[in-house]
Structure formats: structure tokens, C-alpha cells
Motif scaffolding. Structure first.
Motif, PDB file in Angstrom:
ATOM      1  N   GLY A  87      51.861  34.353  54.110  1.00 52.48           N
ATOM      2  CA  GLY A  87      51.885  34.792  55.489  1.00 52.48           C
ATOM      3  C   GLY A  87      51.706  36.303  55.303  1.00 52.48           C
ATOM      4  N   SER A  88      52.683  37.367  55.555  1.00 52.53           N
ATOM      5  CA  SER A  88      52.733  38.903  55.593  1.00 52.53           C
ATOM      6  C   SER A  88      52.231  39.123  54.150  1.00 52.53           C
ATOM      7  N   TRP A  89      53.005  38.312  53.247  1.00 53.38           N
ATOM      8  CA  TRP A  89      52.785  38.656  51.766  1.00 53.38           C
ATOM      9  C   TRP A  89      51.404  38.288  51.169  1.00 53.38           C
ATOM     10  N   ALA A  90      50.603  37.645  52.101  1.00 52.19           N
ATOM     11  CA  ALA A  90      49.305  37.069  51.534  1.00 52.19           C
ATOM     12  C   ALA A  90      48.563  38.175  50.913  1.00 52.19           C
ATOM     13  N   ALA A  91      48.496  39.320  51.220  1.00 47.00           N
ATOM     14  CA  ALA A  91      47.626  40.340  50.726  1.00 47.00           C
ATOM     15  C   ALA A  91      48.197  40.612  49.316  1.00 47.00           C
ATOM     16  N   LYS A  92      49.379  40.717  49.171  1.00 47.26           N
ATOM     17  CA  LYS A  92      50.111  40.788  47.729  1.00 47.26           C
ATOM     18  C   LYS A  92      49.996  39.640  46.657  1.00 47.26           C
ATOM     19  N   VAL A  93      49.603  38.503  47.470  1.00 43.96           N
ATOM     20  CA  VAL A  93      49.451  37.352  46.493  1.00 43.96           C
ATOM     21  C   VAL A  93      48.110  37.605  46.037  1.00 43.96           C
ATOM     22  N   VAL A  94      47.064  37.833  46.792  1.00 48.04           N
ATOM     23  CA  VAL A  94      45.821  37.989  46.264  1.00 48.04           C
ATOM     24  C   VAL A  94      45.403  38.936  45.507  1.00 48.04           C
ATOM     25  N   LEU A 113      47.344  39.877  42.995  1.00 47.19           N
ATOM     26  CA  LEU A 113      47.106  39.421  41.636  1.00 47.19           C
ATOM     27  C   LEU A 113      45.940  38.912  41.022  1.00 47.19           C
ATOM     28  N   VAL A 114      44.931  38.617  41.783  1.00 50.47           N
ATOM     29  CA  VAL A 114      43.552  38.118  41.176  1.00 50.47           C
ATOM     30  C   VAL A 114      42.741  39.282  41.473  1.00 50.47           C
ATOM     31  N   GLY A 115      43.126  40.515  42.047  1.00 55.23           N
ATOM     32  CA  GLY A 115      42.259  41.543  42.021  1.00 55.23           C
ATOM     33  C   GLY A 115      41.368  41.228  43.532  1.00 55.23           C
ATOM     34  N   LEU A 116      41.827  40.325  44.447  1.00 52.01           N
ATOM     35  CA  LEU A 116      41.014  40.373  45.788  1.00 52.01           C
ATOM     36  C   LEU A 116      41.899  40.876  47.024  1.00 52.01           C
ATOM     37  N   GLU A 117      40.936  40.761  48.182  1.00 47.71           N
ATOM     38  CA  GLU A 117      41.521  41.583  49.315  1.00 47.71           C
ATOM     39  C   GLU A 117      41.747  40.560  50.455  1.00 47.71           C
ATOM     40  N   VAL A 118      42.654  40.446  51.215  1.00 44.04           N
ATOM     41  CA  VAL A 118      42.435  39.624  52.752  1.00 44.04           C
ATOM     42  C   VAL A 118      42.763  40.530  53.463  1.00 44.04           C
ATOM     43  N   GLY A 119      42.305  40.139  54.882  1.00 40.49           N
ATOM     44  CA  GLY A 119      42.640  41.144  55.962  1.00 40.49           C
ATOM     45  C   GLY A 119      43.887  40.720  56.836  1.00 40.49           C
ATOM     46  N   VAL A 120      45.126  40.758  56.021  1.00 42.07           N
ATOM     47  CA  VAL A 120      46.397  40.693  56.589  1.00 42.07           C
ATOM     48  C   VAL A 120      47.093  41.802  57.060  1.00 42.07           C
ATOM     49  N   ASP A 144      38.135  30.660  51.296  1.00 43.00           N
ATOM     50  CA  ASP A 144      38.002  29.952  50.202  1.00 43.00           C
ATOM     51  C   ASP A 144      37.311  31.095  49.132  1.00 43.00           C
ATOM     52  N   HIS A 145      38.253  31.450  48.403  1.00 47.39           N
ATOM     53  CA  HIS A 145      37.932  32.439  47.561  1.00 47.39           C
ATOM     54  C   HIS A 145      36.693  32.243  46.324  1.00 47.39           C
ATOM     55  N   SER A 146      36.208  30.910  46.436  1.00 52.95           N
ATOM     56  CA  SER A 146      35.108  30.671  45.567  1.00 52.95           C
ATOM     57  C   SER A 146      34.076  31.542  45.876  1.00 52.95           C
TER      58      SER A 146
END
Lengths: 403, 536
Positions: free
Chosen positions: B205-212, B214-221, B330-332
Motif C-alpha cells: 500500500g502506502s509503504w510500497a515505495a519503501k519496499v521496492v 530495498l531492491v533499488g527500484l521506484e514505484v509511483g505511489v 512486473d519488475h522483470s
């Protein structure tokens, strides 16, 4: 029409639970706060009703004690009325609610026959089977009911001031002499008494037993008559604290549309009125009997709920030779017809035990109280004589004036 | 090292919905949640099960999803949905020109609207402003978000789904561009757990950006704070919406014993921006008064806030203008195989979101099982015999509430109550008995009185914990339920959490209540002092 009382004022302090005489003696009652404001929040979502609601005696001690001004008992009574619209009350409750009709029927028969018919072991067993406790002492019908007695009574001529008397069912059927005592005192104070027969049962027993429609019919009739006397500027007096409470605060709560156009739906308290007569010098008590008399006074819950003090006790204390103490021992446990019900008789007696003990421990024989059914319960619980304060007042005055 | 097929991060509606869906399709999955179940936005919203009417004009596709999912949830989640309805009300302040396009947009989305005579509407909802201009009936409803998530969890458990609450993910391991596993810390015990897996689903949810991150990616949340006000009683019998372009403070949702007014929309700088400011409350009251003129005479229980995980594509609008649709990454595509993120969306469409995501995961795993989450009820209805039995041990009018709250556990709690000497109400405001509290407190996912509160509604009614908290901690101490905190600390935390919601609206009747609570705990029981004493 569903009527709801906003439960927001309750802060859940539970003062009412501590003061509730029913909750104190039985766990069958979930308590005023729980069934009142707390359950009201769930009634708004139609969550159903707990059987425990029928254990509320409507004695009003919750309302008296609430520091936030929540109408706890009215919430309960509205909920009961709503429940009874879908679930018809029992035959037993019909009998206890419609005392006025029964009194009317039995008035055509000699009272000794009726009372024998009701008090003999076989009838008691039958009543017990429909749910009226055989251990209870039901009040006895008077040999002549109030309407007949009043009709025969000759009031003095030349009385210029007028008042109206609203006797209520108990005085009408069981204690007409108390009503006549008031008439006698009012005459003595210079008032001619009117008794309009159109006045009917105030509706308390009907409403509390779940007969809302019948109670409403009576309220319509009574308020119409009351308004007419109001307009004529003539006070309407009542001797019964429960009738007074019904007119004053329950009719506006249960049937707000009926009360809407009246400034007040209250009857005048006859005790306050008589006290006024004494204070104004209209009723002279200087000639009263002065022989020493100890009285222990019980304040009915429905009188306390009105917040008008204890004018009956005040009158007794004005009488020379009388020493009156306030028992101050809470509810007597009868609450109208509550203590007559089979499943509630023991609860009523347990509630009343504190009052009974206080009376017995005081060593005083003569008990006084305004409420008719409190009187029945006190006599049942103590064996002591119990009278209306006005009856005592008349006794003290009548000896010198009529002999 | 633990092994599973899919690790789901986030125990809100979406994450638990995914756990249920995968478990029903026979895919092994473990869910990790940093707090308790549904401790984020899934329990911090107005509880409106959207008909879609609110989005019809602006986002017709989202509106269609809402009405379809609304009908499904009424079926599969009967214990969580109140089968009420909604009104859209054109107030004196609303533009009548919005009415016609709104009706047309609803028709297009498949939302049934029915005009209601204003007089009839006022008879049904006597607290509405008598000056309203037009009213429409729509299939809105209210839903208990927290309960719906729990019932999903119960269903998932039945299919072997596993949940670890109070577990914070601190690393996502990868090897050769493929996820390998997840490492998390148990926040209660401090222990670390490693779970190897083939797929990681980020449903935080609102923490989704924090989770990604961890693998050095970004999401638009973009977390977006919404403040809500809970009132002490129901003053409407159905959901009331303003008939205008959706805005702040224009929804009233009657909910069990209370009414919720929502919502504001403010940019939040962090996902746990759960403080509800007084300005928000006052603003909501100002707006709410347009529909319910007596609003200020009703008692406010508390104010609370949650953050919407809004999906913001790069360079597009935020806040209320942002899309309420959902998005799956899909982060692939960014070079990390086996990792998916899902964000945006609405509570009402959580099941659909889970279905779409699980379709992708199953495709990747080569699993061909069909999604059955829309056809199978979350929990089985309690039997009439069990309801009858419960009426002997619970206040009669509380039985349906207790059955709905407990779901699968209802028969167990009834048997427990039957075996107890007595089953007193510990929380009178929300009708929670000792048997229910003892059972829920003993569940492995309960670590505190607050966890018990969330599942039972303990302390969520009129007195906001003043009476029930002391009774409860006494009962739990007596039956030796092992909580990590001492009874005094547990009580203090519980009360502070309750008081937190009271402070932003501390006036009128609720201020009296708060003073009573403060007198009992701070003055008489010296609750803070007791804790300090133990420390020494």
C-alpha cells in the motif's frame, strides 16, 4: 412511528447502575446504562432486543441519579413499546395494564363478592398460572368506587373558588376514601371540587406493559380535557405521583406530537396545592389534634423523579404533635404492577427489604406515603398501617371540626 | 530457512486478498506484515462499499469495477457488509447541472439509480437538511474493512495460507536478476526469519515505495492523508453522499453503532501519517453541516486518519485528481524477475486487484487453476442451532454482531462461553463478552490489547476504553494470556492510543468523557506512575 432519544449525553459513568434497585438484586437485568443508552446505539441498526429489557421497572432511579441528564428509563420504555408492537405482550400483562377497564366491570358487582372471587386460593392459583404471583397481596376493590362516592357527596354551597380533581385509577377503584379526604380538605379551604368523568387512566400501566396504542388514546382524551380546564384557568390536581409523572414528563417523551401545542402537560400536585392553602391561611390547621404521633414517611420513586421535594412530608411536619421522619430507604420494589408479576415478585421484595427493615427498625407504627401501590407493598412487607399523608391530615383536623 | 512459493508483503485488504486467492489456487504462500492485520488504510477509511456513483463521471471504468465488486462482496462477505443502500443528495449548494451527466454516467457504468421524492427521502432520513433539492437511491453499502480482511485471512488459513504479523521486511534477496527470498524481523521478539521463494509480491500500500527501495527500484505511489470523524451513534440509516464532483467531507457512512464522516485529502510526506489534525475535523464539520444541519450537536467519538496509496504515473496529477484505478508492475521489465508490485485502487476493488495479480503470478509459475474468490463465501454462515445456543450465553441482541465479528471462530467461542461459569460483558458500549476477549487474546496473532480491540471492537464505543480496558486487562491477567508487555504498560498503550483519537476533537460531550477517563486512570490509578515504578 419510531422515536429515538439521542444517547450521546451518556458518558458511561455507571452512576445509574449503582443506583438501580433492580440491578442491585438480580443479574437478570443488564442494568439501565446497558439497556438504555448503550443498547440504543444498536437499536438504531435494528440489532434486536434482549429479554432483560422486561426487567426494567421504570422506577426512574436511573434518571434521578444521572449527572448528565440522560432519560435512561424513557429510552427503555420507548424500546419496550417498539418491541411490543411486533411481539404482543402476554395475557397477564394485558390484565395488569387494563386495571381501569376491570375496575369498571367489577363496579357492577358487590365488592365483597369480587374480592372474595379474587382472593380465594383457587383464583389465586389461576392468576398464578397466568403469571400473577400468588404470594402477592393484590389491592382490594373498594365497596364503593370514587365516581359513585363523589356523586353522593354533598359539597358545601357558597364555595366560590374551584379546582378540578384527577383521581387516577388507584384512588378510583381501590382507595376512593383518600380522594374524598382531599375533597373534604379542599372544601374546608374554600374550594369547590369538580370531577370530570371523562378523565381516564393516565396510561402508565398501559405503556409500561407494552400497550402503546391504548396509552396514546388515553393521552389524547386526557390532554384535551386538561387543555379545556387550563383555558378556564382552573387547576387540575392529582394525588398520585405516577399519574403526575406520566402527564408531566412521559407523555411529552412518548407522544411528543400530542404535547407539541401545550405549554405544559403537567397536572398540579395536590400536596403542593394543600401546602399552599395552609401557607396562605386558607386551610387552618391551628385547631388540629395535638396528640403525639410518630410517622415514618416513604417518598415514592415517581415523586422523587419529579424533583418537587416532599410536600406531603412538609405538611405532616407542620402538624402540631406530629413527628415525621423520612425513611429515605429507596424503592419499595412494587413499581406499579411490576412486583405483582410472578417472575418479579421476589425481585420486588428483595428491593423493598431495605425499606421494610428501616420501617421495622424505626419502631414507628404509622407509615405515610402518597403512592397507592407503594402503600400496598409496604403493608405487605411490614404489616404496619400505611396511609396517604392527606388522610392523616384529615384525621387530625376532622376530630375537632366535626365532632 | 523456511521455503514457500510466494511471499506477499503487506497485510491489508490487497495482500490478504492475494494470500486467499493464491491459497485457493493451490499456490503455497506466506504473508509478512509489519504491524497487525489491516493496520494501515484497510481499517482507516470510511467503510464505504462504493456503488461506483462517486466515480461515475470522472472515471467510468473505476465506477464499473466498483459496482461489479460491490455485488460480489455482498455475496461472499455477508458478515462484513451491511445491506443498506445509499443516497446521492443534491444540496442547496450543489450545481444542478451535475445531476443529468451523473445519472447518465451511472447508467453507462451499470449502476442502478432511482430518483427518490424529497419528502420521502426526508421521512427515511429525518436528519437531512429539509432544503435539499434532489435525491437518488444507489446500491452503496457499508463494509467493515477490518473484519473483511480478517475473514479473508480465515479463508486463506483454511486453504493453508500462512501469515506472520509484526514482521518487518528488511531485505529482498536476489540472484542473477531473480528474487530468491525475503528476510524479515519479528518486531515483537527481535528474531530474524529468512524465507526462500520464487515470487515476491509487494502489496504494501502506502509503504510500497519503501519496499521496492530495498531492491533499488521506484514505484509511483503517493501517500495521501484522509481524515475521518467517527460519531457516537447512527444518525442516518443509509450512506449519504453529496451529488457533486467528489470532494472533502461529503460522505456519511452509518456503521454498526456509529456514523463516519469523511474524508479529507492532503499530500502526506510519509505512509504512516496517521495524525488527524483539528483543522481537518473542523473542516469536515463545516462541510458535513450542509447535509446534516444538526451535525455539531452530535457527539464525536474520535477522529482518525489513514493514507491512501494513490497511484501517480510520472508527471500526472496527485491528490483527489489522481486515478483511483489500480496498477500492477512486473519488475522483470526493470530487470528483476519474480517481483511484482500492486498499488493504487480502492478497498471496494481489493478482490479484483488480487485476482488480476494472481493471474500474472500463476502464469509465471505455470499454474492453471482458476480464480474462485468471487464465488466462494469467505466464511460459512453460522447454523441456526449455534445462534440459538449463543443466545443463552451472550446478550440476545449481541449474538448476530458476535457471530459476524468472529466468523469461523464463532462456534469455538460459543462453546467456550458455555463452559465458563459466567460470561460477563467486559465492553458494554460495543457488547463484547469475556469469552470473546479471552479467545481473541489467545490467538497467536494477538500481541496486545490493541490487537484484541481491532478484532472485537473492545473500547471502540461511547466510553473509548474507560471501563472496558481495566476489566479486560484484569481478565486477561487472571487467565494468564501471555502478552509481551506488562499489564500496566499494555493498559497505558491501549489508553494512549484511544486518547490519541480523542484529542483532535476534544470538546462538548466527548470532553466530559475524556475527563472521566483521565480522572479514573491518570488520577485514581496513576497509570503512568505505575509504569515508572516498575521500571525502577
Amino acid at each position: 412511528m419510531k422515536r429515538r432519544i439521542n444517547p450521546d449525553k451518556c458518558v458511561a459513568c455507571s452512576t445509574c447502575v449503582v443506583q438501580c434497585p433492580v440491578a442491585e438484586v438480580t443479574s437478570k437485568f443488564l442494568g439501565p446504562r446497558m439497556l438504555g443508552p448503550a443498547s440504543e446505539r444498536f437499536r438504531m441498526l435494528n440489532a434486536g432486543e434482549d429479554d432483560s429489557l422486561s426487567y426494567c421497572a421504570n422506577c426512574k432511579n436511573c434518571d434521578i441519579s444521572c449527572p448528565q441528564g440522560v432519560e435512561v428509563s424513557n429510552i427503555n420504555m420507548l424500546a419496550r413499546a417498539e418491541y411490543c408492537r411486533e411481539n404482543r405482550p402476554s395475557f397477564r400483562d394485558w390484565i395488569l395494564a387494563h386495571g381501569e377497564l376491570e375496575a369498571k366491570l367489577v363496579s357492577y358487582f358487590p365488592s365483597f363478592l369480587v374480592n372474595f372471587g379474587m382472593a380465594n386460593p383457587i383464583s389465586k392459583q389461576i392468576l398464578d398460572m397466568v403469571g400473577v404471583s400468588k404470594k402477592a397481596d393484590l389491592p382490594k376493590f373498594a365497596s364503593k368506587q370514587f365516581p359513585a362516592m363523589f356523586k353522593e357527596y354533598k359539597q358545601p354551597e357558597n364555595l366560590t373558588k374551584r379546582v378540578v380533581f384527577y383521581p387516577g385509577c388507584f384512588i378510583k377503584a381501590y382507595a376512593p376514601q383518600t380522594g374524598m379526604d382531599l375533597v373534604w380538605l379542599l372544601n374546608k379551604a374554600g374550594y369547590k371540587v369538580e370531577y370530570p368523568e371523562v378523565f381516564c387512566c393516565c396510561g402508565t400501566p398501559l405503556y409500561t406493559n407494552g400497550f402503546e396504542a391504548d396509552a396514546r388514546k388515553n393521552a389524547v382524551k386526557n390532554l384535551e380535557e386538561l387543555a379545556a380546564w387550563r383555558k378556564a384557568g382552573i387547576p387540575v390536581l392529582s394525588l398520585c405521583p405516577s399519574c403526575q409523572l406520566m402527564f408531566k414528563s412521559e407523555i411529552p417523551a412518548f407522544f411528543p406530537d400530542l404535547a407539541e401545542n401545550m405549554e405544559s402537560t403537567a397536572l398540579d400536585d395536590a400536596m403542593e396545592f394543600i401546602l399552599g392553602c395552609i401557607n396562605r391561611g386558607e386551610l387552618d390547621i391551628s385547631e388540629a389534634d395535638t396528640s403525639p404521633l410518630d410517622i415514618i414517611y416513604h417518598a415514592p420513586c415517581h415523586l422523587r423523579a419529579q424533583g418537587i421535594g416532599f410536600p406531603g412530608l412538609d405538611i405532616l411536619r407542620l402538624l402540631p404533635g406530629v413527628h415525621a421522619v423520612n425513611a429515605d430507604a429507596g424503592c419499595c420494589g412494587i413499581s406499579g404492577s411490576y412486583g405483582f408479576k410472578k417472575e418479579k415478585y421476589d425481585i420486588g421484595m428483595a428491593i423493598g427489604s431495605k425499606l421494610f427493615d428501616t420501617i421495622k427498625d424505626s419502631g414507628i407504627r404509622q407509615v405515610a406515603t402518597e403512592c397507592g401501590t407503594c402503600k400496598v407493598q409496604i403493608i405487605h412487607g411490614t404489616g404496619n398501617p400505611c396511609d396517604h399523608p392527606l388522610t392523616i391530615l384529615r384525621r387530625r383536623l376532622d376530630k375537632k371540626t366535626t365532632k | 530457512m523456511k521455503h514457500t512459493t510466494v511471499v506477499i508483503i503487506g497485510g491489508g485488504a490487497t495482500g490478504i486478498g492475494i494470500l486467499r486467492d493464491l491459497s485457493m489456487r493451490g499456490v503455497k504462500a506466506v504473508l509478512l506484515e509489519q504491524g497487525g492485520i489491516a493496520s494501515g488504510a484497510s481499517s482507516r477509511f470510511h467503510g464505504l462499499l462504493h456503488s461506483g456513483g462517486r466515480y461515475a463521471v470522472k472515471d467510468n471504468e473505476a465506477a464499473r469495477e466498483c459496482i461489479e465488486e460491490n455485488m460480489i462482496l455482498r455475496r461472499i462477505g455477508r458478515e462484513c457488509v451491511e445491506e443498506s443502500e445509499g443516497f446521492f443528495v443534491l444540496s442547496q449548494q450543489d450545481d444542478p447541472a451535475y445531476e443529468k451527466p451523473w445519472v447518465e454516467a451511472c447508467a453507462k457504468a451499470g449502476i442502478k439509480t432511482e430518483p427518490v421524492d424529497v419528502k420521502e427521502a426526508l421521512r427515511l432520513e429525518p436528519n437531512l437538511d429539509p432544503g435539499i433539492k434532489a435525491v437518488y437511491r444507489v446500491p452503496d453499502s457499508s463494509v467493515d474493512g477490518f473484519r473483511l480482511v480478517w475473514h479473508n485471512a480465515m479463508s486463506a488459513r483454511r486453504y493453508g495460507g500462512e501469515m506472520l504479523t509484526h514482521h518487518e521486511v528488511f531485505a529482498i534477496d536476489q540472484e542473477g536478476g531473480k528474487v530468491k527470498g525475503v528476510r524479515a524481523r519479528n518486531l515483537v521478539t527481535g528474531e530474524e526469519v529468512c524465507i526462500s521463494c520464487d515470487v515476491v509480491v509487494n502489496a504494501a500500500g502506502s509503504w510500497a515505495a519503501k519496499v521496492v527501495e530495498l531492491v533499488g527500484l521506484e514505484v509511483g505511489v503517493q501517500p495521501d492523508r484522509g481524515t475521518l470523524v467517527a460519531f457516537n451513534h447512527r444518525f442516518t440509516s443509509r450512506v449519504i453522499n453529496r451529488l457533486h464532483m467528489s470532494s472533502d467531507g461529503d460522505i456519511f457512512v452509518p456503521h454498526g453503532s456509529i456514523t463516519i464522516l469523511g474524508t479529507t485529502s492532503f499530500h502526506a510526506d510519509r505512509p504512516d501519517a496517521h495524525e488527524a489534525p483539528t483543522e481537518d475535523v473542523l473542516k469536515l464539520l463545516d462541510i458535513g453541516e450542509v447535509l446534516i444541519p444538526n451535525l455539531r450537536s452530535y457527539r464525536i467519538l474520535r477522529a482518525f486518519a489513514g493514507t491512501r496509496p494513490l497511484y501517480v504515473a510520472k508527471g500526472s496529477a496527485a491528490g483527489r485528481a489522481a486515478s483511483r484505478g489500480f496498477h500492477i508492475s512486473d519488475h522483470s521489465e526493470e530487470g528483476l524477475d519474480g517481483m511484482f508490485s500492486i498499488f493504487g485502487g480502492k478497498f471496494t476493488t481489493y478482490r479484483l486487484m488480487a485476482e488480476k495479480l494472481c493471474d500474472l503470478v500463476c502464469e509465471k509459475l505455470g499454474v492453471h487453476a482458476e480464480c474462485r474468490t468471487a464465488v466462494e463465501p469467505l466464511i460459512a454462515d453460522p447454523s441456526p442451532a449455534m445462534m440459538e445456543k449463543a443466545a443463552k450465553y451472550f446478550p440476545v441482541h449481541s449474538v448476530p454482531l458476535v457471530a459476524n465479528r468472529l466468523g469461523d471462530a464463532f462456534p469455538i467461542v460459543v462453546e467456550k462461553a458455555a463452559a465458563m461459569k459466567s460470561n460477563p460483558l467486559l465492553c458494554e458500549c460495543e457488547m463484547v463478552t469475556r469469552a470473546e476477549i479471552e479467545y481473541v487474546a489467545s490467538d497467536p496473532s494477538s500481541h496486545s490489547m490493541t490487537d484484541v480491540r481491532l478484532r472485537t471492537r473492545l473500547g471502540m464505543g461511547t466510553c473509548q476504553g474507560t471501563y472496558c480496558s481495566l476489566r479486560t486487562i484484569g481478565a486477561l491477567t487472571e487467565c494468564r494470556v501471555p502478552f509481551p508487555l506488562s499489564p500496566a504498560d499494555n493498559l497505558r498503550d491501549f489508553l494512549q492510543e484511544r486518547w490519541k483519537g480523542l484529542r483532535p476533537a476534544l470538546w462538548g460531550l466527548q470532553a466530559r468523557e475524556m475527563e472521566l477517563g483521565r480522572a479514573v486512570y491518570a488520577a485514581t490509578l496513576n497509570i503512568d506512575g505505575a509504569r515508572d515504578e516498575q521500571k525502577n
